[in-house]
Write a protein that holds these residues in place. Sequence first.
Motif, PDB file in Angstrom:
ATOM      1  N   SER A 168       0.809  -1.222   0.000  1.00 27.84           N
ATOM      2  CA  SER A 168       0.000   0.000   0.000  1.00 27.84           C
ATOM      3  C   SER A 168       0.843   1.274   0.000  1.00 27.84           C
ATOM      4  O   SER A 168       0.337   2.349  -0.357  1.00 27.84           O
ATOM      5  CB  SER A 168      -0.940   0.012   1.208  1.00 27.84           C
ATOM      6  OG  SER A 168      -0.207  -0.025   2.426  1.00 27.84           O
ATOM      7  N   LEU A 169       2.123   1.180   0.364  1.00 27.67           N
ATOM      8  CA  LEU A 169       2.985   2.363   0.429  1.00 27.67           C
ATOM      9  C   LEU A 169       4.051   2.367  -0.662  1.00 27.67           C
ATOM     10  O   LEU A 169       5.012   3.134  -0.593  1.00 27.67           O
ATOM     11  CB  LEU A 169       3.646   2.453   1.811  1.00 27.67           C
ATOM     12  CG  LEU A 169       2.675   2.549   2.992  1.00 27.67           C
ATOM     13  CD1 LEU A 169       3.429   2.585   4.314  1.00 27.67           C
ATOM     14  CD2 LEU A 169       1.786   3.794   2.863  1.00 27.67           C
ATOM     15  N   ASN A 170       3.896   1.507  -1.666  1.00 23.55           N
ATOM     16  CA  ASN A 170       4.793   1.538  -2.818  1.00 23.55           C
ATOM     17  C   ASN A 170       3.959   1.443  -4.100  1.00 23.55           C
ATOM     18  O   ASN A 170       2.734   1.491  -4.053  1.00 23.55           O
ATOM     19  CB  ASN A 170       5.852   0.431  -2.737  1.00 23.55           C
ATOM     20  CG  ASN A 170       5.239  -0.964  -2.687  1.00 23.55           C
ATOM     21  OD1 ASN A 170       4.371  -1.312  -3.494  1.00 23.55           O
ATOM     22  ND2 ASN A 170       5.675  -1.787  -1.728  1.00 23.55           N
ATOM     23  N   ASN A 171       4.625   1.342  -5.229  1.00 21.55           N
ATOM     24  CA  ASN A 171       3.923   1.355  -6.514  1.00 21.55           C
ATOM     25  C   ASN A 171       3.681  -0.038  -7.097  1.00 21.55           C
ATOM     26  O   ASN A 171       3.291  -0.169  -8.260  1.00 21.55           O
ATOM     27  CB  ASN A 171       4.712   2.194  -7.526  1.00 21.55           C
ATOM     28  CG  ASN A 171       4.761   3.661  -7.146  1.00 21.55           C
ATOM     29  OD1 ASN A 171       3.774   4.215  -6.652  1.00 21.55           O
ATOM     30  ND2 ASN A 171       5.910   4.298  -7.343  1.00 21.55           N
ATOM     31  N   ARG A 172       3.905  -1.060  -6.309  1.00 20.62           N
ATOM     32  CA  ARG A 172       3.675  -2.414  -6.801  1.00 20.62           C
ATOM     33  C   ARG A 172       2.188  -2.762  -6.782  1.00 20.62           C
ATOM     34  O   ARG A 172       1.378  -2.054  -6.190  1.00 20.62           O
ATOM     35  CB  ARG A 172       4.443  -3.425  -5.942  1.00 20.62           C
ATOM     36  CG  ARG A 172       5.955  -3.271  -5.988  1.00 20.62           C
ATOM     37  CD  ARG A 172       6.638  -4.442  -5.331  1.00 20.62           C
ATOM     38  NE  ARG A 172       8.075  -4.363  -5.373  1.00 20.62           N
ATOM     39  CZ  ARG A 172       8.887  -5.408  -5.303  1.00 20.62           C
ATOM     40  NH1 ARG A 172       8.373  -6.634  -5.180  1.00 20.62           N
ATOM     41  NH2 ARG A 172      10.199  -5.258  -5.343  1.00 20.62           N
ATOM     42  N   GLU A 173       1.859  -3.869  -7.427  1.00 17.87           N
ATOM     43  CA  GLU A 173       0.476  -4.317  -7.427  1.00 17.87           C
ATOM     44  C   GLU A 173       0.069  -4.768  -6.028  1.00 17.87           C
ATOM     45  O   GLU A 173       0.911  -5.031  -5.165  1.00 17.87           O
ATOM     46  CB  GLU A 173       0.305  -5.481  -8.415  1.00 17.87           C
ATOM     47  CG  GLU A 173       1.095  -6.728  -8.043  1.00 17.87           C
ATOM     48  CD  GLU A 173       0.951  -7.844  -9.064  1.00 17.87           C
ATOM     49  OE1 GLU A 173       0.129  -8.736  -8.825  1.00 17.87           O
ATOM     50  OE2 GLU A 173       1.663  -7.814 -10.084  1.00 17.87           O
ATOM     51  N   VAL A 174      -1.222  -4.849  -5.809  1.00 17.44           N
ATOM     52  CA  VAL A 174      -1.747  -5.236  -4.497  1.00 17.44           C
ATOM     53  C   VAL A 174      -1.347  -6.679  -4.170  1.00 17.44           C
ATOM     54  O   VAL A 174      -1.568  -7.584  -4.974  1.00 17.44           O
ATOM     55  CB  VAL A 174      -3.285  -5.115  -4.460  1.00 17.44           C
ATOM     56  CG1 VAL A 174      -3.829  -5.679  -3.162  1.00 17.44           C
ATOM     57  CG2 VAL A 174      -3.692  -3.655  -4.637  1.00 17.44           C
ATOM     58  N   TRP A 175      -0.731  -6.839  -3.000  1.00 17.42           N
ATOM     59  CA  TRP A 175      -0.473  -8.181  -2.456  1.00 17.42           C
ATOM     60  C   TRP A 175      -1.166  -8.252  -1.108  1.00 17.42           C
ATOM     61  O   TRP A 175      -0.901  -7.434  -0.226  1.00 17.42           O
ATOM     62  CB  TRP A 175       1.030  -8.434  -2.291  1.00 17.42           C
ATOM     63  CG  TRP A 175       1.701  -8.937  -3.535  1.00 17.42           C
ATOM     64  CD1 TRP A 175       1.240  -8.887  -4.809  1.00 17.42           C
ATOM     65  CD2 TRP A 175       2.985  -9.573  -3.597  1.00 17.42           C
ATOM     66  NE1 TRP A 175       2.145  -9.440  -5.681  1.00 17.42           N
ATOM     67  CE2 TRP A 175       3.228  -9.880  -4.972  1.00 17.42           C
ATOM     68  CE3 TRP A 175       3.946  -9.910  -2.655  1.00 17.42           C
ATOM     69  CZ2 TRP A 175       4.396 -10.497  -5.403  1.00 17.42           C
ATOM     70  CZ3 TRP A 175       5.120 -10.532  -3.072  1.00 17.42           C
ATOM     71  CH2 TRP A 175       5.332 -10.823  -4.441  1.00 17.42           C
ATOM     72  N   GLU A 176      -2.021  -9.233  -0.952  1.00 18.64           N
ATOM     73  CA  GLU A 176      -2.767  -9.385   0.295  1.00 18.64           C
ATOM     74  C   GLU A 176      -1.979 -10.246   1.274  1.00 18.64           C
ATOM     75  O   GLU A 176      -1.995 -11.470   1.204  1.00 18.64           O
ATOM     76  CB  GLU A 176      -4.140  -9.988   0.035  1.00 18.64           C
ATOM     77  CG  GLU A 176      -5.026  -9.969   1.267  1.00 18.64           C
ATOM     78  CD  GLU A 176      -6.434 -10.471   0.979  1.00 18.64           C
ATOM     79  OE1 GLU A 176      -6.625 -11.698   1.005  1.00 18.64           O
ATOM     80  OE2 GLU A 176      -7.315  -9.638   0.720  1.00 18.64           O
TER      81      GLU A 176
END
Length: 232
Positions: free
Chosen positions: A138-146
């Motif tokens: 949530s604090l970087n530009n990567r895709e969502v990882w749950e």
Amino acid sequence: MKTTVYILLTFSIIFFSCKKDSEVVPATRGYSYAGLTVGKYVIYDVDSIFYDDFDNSTNQYYFQIKELIQSKYIDAEGEEAYRIERYKKDTAVSPNFELQVVWNSKITPSTYQKVEDNERFVKLIFPVKQGKTWNGNSLNNREVWEYEYLSVHLPEQIGGIALDSVATVTQFDDGDEILIQRQFYQEKFAAKIGLVYKKVIDVKKAFNNQTGFYENSLGVDVTYTLNSYGLN
């Protein structure tokens, strides 16, 4: 009548005070999983396998990583943060640990954040509770990882060391054990120590006509295992 009201009010105050205290305990205990103490170090044994489909090679390396919490400072957001010095020892190159990179981390009331190679990850959320999920990116530009707490507050032995309380975080698991790609990321944290185990599998597979199976052809399989820890 006044006596009855007084008793009820007293009971209510005690009840809600106890409830409030009980809610604070899990969060406080959760903070210790970050292991943020100035002067603390953790040494990991690292086993890594690299697959290269360009020349069909498989290369395995063994080395050690040492993470030292070198100091505490106030970051750009006005919050307490910690400088982490990351050392590497490859006995094939040098018998000593050599400084490789500097990372940082911090705890907020609800998160444990760590900056690795200029990317910020939400490693833990508080209070620590089995089954809880959150977006670790949530604090970087990567895709969502749950991310998910697979298990919490359990004793475990890692690297031959008995640990009283371990929280296991599955960061990503595509569940694909058989087909053409496998991605699995997991970390374990021990109370008062921090990270004690890390597993990264990120490989693509290709069909081997000789064996009749899909086999790893490109990517990495890396395992960090706790070797030792202490205070400088």
